[in-house]
Design a protein around this motif. Structure first.
Motif, short mmCIF file in Angstrom:
data_model
loop_
_atom_site.label_atom_id
_atom_site.label_comp_id
_atom_site.label_asym_id
_atom_site.label_seq_id
_atom_site.Cartn_x
_atom_site.Cartn_y
_atom_site.Cartn_z
N ALA A 33 0.81 -1.22 0.00
CA ALA A 33 0.00 0.00 0.00
C ALA A 33 0.84 1.28 0.00
N GLY A 91 6.37 5.16 12.60
CA GLY A 91 5.62 4.09 11.92
C GLY A 91 4.48 3.57 12.77
N VAL A 92 3.36 3.32 12.11
CA VAL A 92 2.16 2.85 12.79
C VAL A 92 2.31 1.42 13.30
N VAL A 93 2.99 0.57 12.53
CA VAL A 93 3.13 -0.83 12.94
C VAL A 93 3.85 -0.92 14.29
N TYR A 118 -5.40 -6.16 7.88
CA TYR A 118 -3.97 -5.90 7.67
C TYR A 118 -3.15 -6.79 8.63
N CYS A 165 -9.08 -1.50 12.96
CA CYS A 165 -8.54 -0.84 11.77
C CYS A 165 -9.66 0.00 11.17
N ASN A 169 -8.62 -1.76 6.39
CA ASN A 169 -7.84 -2.38 5.32
C ASN A 169 -7.89 -3.88 5.57
N ASP A 197 -6.00 1.67 14.63
CA ASP A 197 -5.11 2.02 13.52
C ASP A 197 -5.92 2.82 12.50
N ILE A 199 -4.70 4.80 10.09
CA ILE A 199 -3.74 5.31 9.10
C ILE A 199 -4.41 5.76 7.80
N HIS A 200 -5.56 5.15 7.45
CA HIS A 200 -6.22 5.51 6.18
C HIS A 200 -7.32 6.56 6.38
N LYS A 232 0.05 7.46 4.31
CA LYS A 232 -0.72 6.87 3.20
C LYS A 232 -1.30 7.98 2.33
C1 LIG Z 1 -3.81 -0.47 8.24
C2 LIG Z 1 -2.34 -0.22 8.11
N1 LIG Z 1 -1.62 0.03 9.20
C3 LIG Z 1 -0.29 0.27 9.14
C4 LIG Z 1 0.37 0.24 7.93
C5 LIG Z 1 1.84 0.50 7.89
O1 LIG Z 1 2.16 1.60 8.65
P1 LIG Z 1 3.67 2.07 8.86
O2 LIG Z 1 4.36 1.95 7.55
O3 LIG Z 1 3.53 3.47 9.34
O4 LIG Z 1 4.26 1.18 9.90
C6 LIG Z 1 -0.36 -0.03 6.77
C7 LIG Z 1 0.33 -0.13 5.48
O5 LIG Z 1 -0.16 -0.63 4.52
C8 LIG Z 1 -1.74 -0.25 6.86
O6 LIG Z 1 -2.48 -0.48 5.77
#
Ligand SMILES: Cc1ncc(COP(=O)(O)O)c(C=O)c1O
Length: 391
Positions: A33, A91-93, A118, A165, A169, A197, A199-200, A232
């Motif tokens: 993504a 980073g979100v992860v 995800y 999420c 996603n 999360d 992020i989107h 994103k």
């Molecule tokens: C729902 C979701 N969370 C987190 C991520 C990745 O986040 P990051 O790159 O900030 O760790 C993605 C990437 O595709 C995602 O779709």
């Protein structure tokens, strides 16, 4: 004004993970993504200005960025937050895993999430599956629904965190206030941390409004870690700049403590990019949304005209979740690759009946991918018909 999104950008020599996978093959990369669009020029200028300064030492929290995030949340989600609630996170992860760590420190190490989802929300988490609304199978409905009874059944004494999420996603679902209230209620009953999360959240395509679950009430916010990023939306995921919003001071302290020595700080280039994104990026984002809506329309027209593949309306993200169950394939991702389209395998998200198509790309590329998907689907339907023999 001409659309800045239509012109092709050659990413093959740019260390792009998306394009590297199929570097020597005639396979269109439509998987991980990120988008194939050039970044907003104002963001590029900010990055150039920062590097032109010439000294690239360690950074620290930038107050302008924190204030812009506060304004962004107020303006876009009517969510009133304080700058001190924000923890910049590379980073979100990483934020998802820190949230899991906090649950573990509290003696409840298991997470729960709503699959398909995800992959980083699922690691070590018992799965809670989405159930189709019964009317969907009759073909009149088009949304995904959370099965809260199923969720409650999956919560054990070890479950400490619900990973949400939103927007979702790979389903492209935008959760409603009622759905969020209901899921928050289950989390309150079982005393779960909610790690959302989001992020989107700035990629909503159907005009709905994003509602952060923590914005529902101060009481719900007490158990929430909300993860957001400009990555994103503004196609700057390679800069690893995200943030957590945590109103509960004890949980925020625990989050910061868990980060220490492990995940580092957001980088100085990403900081400037994020500032420019939130300061100047809105007109660019609006044009992006229009372009993605055009792409989505094309996908819906093409996919819905085929037999053997289908999709539900995508409300957000630039990801389409394609149901290929009728094709009866052992490995759908590989099958489409053989026809020249590299999508994400549904199995990564816990459903092998699907593939995920990333449509954050130029429409010419998307059209070519859809032609190839059509050939692949028609071929397989023909083969299945032959296997079945004359009826
Ligand atoms: C729902 C979701 N969370 C987190 C991520 C990745 O986040 P990051 O790159 O900030 O760790 C993605 C990437 O595709 C995602 O779709």
């Amino acid at each position: 004004m001409p659309m800045p999104f239509g012109s092709l950008v050659d990413r093959r020599q740019s260390d792009s993970i998306k394009w590297k996978r199929y570097a020597d093959k005639d396979i269109l990369p439509m998987w991980v993504a990120d988008m194939d669009f050039k970044v907003n020029p104002e963001i590029l200028t900010a990055i150039h200005e920062r590097t032109a300064h010439g000294v690239l030492g360690y950074g620290s929290d930038n107050p302008e960025l924190l204030n812009l995030i506060v304004e962004h949340c107020q303006h876009h989600y009517q969510w009133h937050i304080q700058p001190e609630w924000i923890v910049l996170t590379p980073g979100v992860v990483k934020g998802l895993n820190i949230a899991r760590g906090i649950a573990a420190q509290r003696g409840k190490p298991a997470g729960i999430t709503a699959a398909p989802v995800y992959p980083h929300l699922m690691q070590h988490a018992p799965l809670l599956s989405f159930e189709d609304q019964t009317f969907l199978s009759k073909g009149t409905g088009d949304s995904w629904q959370l099965d809260l009874a199923h969720m409650a059944r999956n919560i054990s004494q070890d479950t400490g965190v619900f990973l949400l999420c939103n927007p979702h996603n790979p389903l492209g679902k935008v959760y409603s206030r009622e759905e969020l209230m209901a899921v928050a209620h289950v989390c309150q009953q079982h005393d779960l941390i909610i790690c959302s999360d989001d992020i989107h959240c700035d990629l909503i395509l159907n005009g709905k409004r994003h509602i952060p679950i923590a914005s529902l009430s101060a009481e719900i916010a007490e158990r929430c870690i909300t993860l957001m990023a400009p990555s994103k939306t503004f196609n700057i995921a390679g800069l690893d700049t995200a943030f957590a919003i945590i109103s509960n001071p004890a949980m925020r302290k625990q989050y910061q403590k868990s980060m220490y020595g492990l995940v580092g700080h957001v980088n100085i280039i990403g900081t400037q990019a994020a500032i420019a994104a939130y300061k100047y990026g809105e007109p660019w984002r609006q044009r992006l949304i229009k372009y993605l809506q055009g792409n989505l329309k094309l996908i819906e027209q093409r996919i819905n005209s085929l037999t053997g593949i289908s999709m539900r309306p995508v409300e957000a993200t630039y990801l389409a979740w394609l149901n290929v169950a009728p094709l009866q394939l052992a490995n759908p991702q590989k099958y489409f690759e053989d026809f020249g389209v590299g999508m994400s395998a549904g199995s990564e998200f816990a459903d092998n009946d699907y593939v995920r198509l990333n449509f954050g790309c130029q429409q010419t590329l998307l059209s070519e991918a859809l032609d190839r998907i059509e050939r692949a689907v028609d071929d397989r339907m023909l083969a299945l018909k032959k296997m079945k023999g004359p009826s």
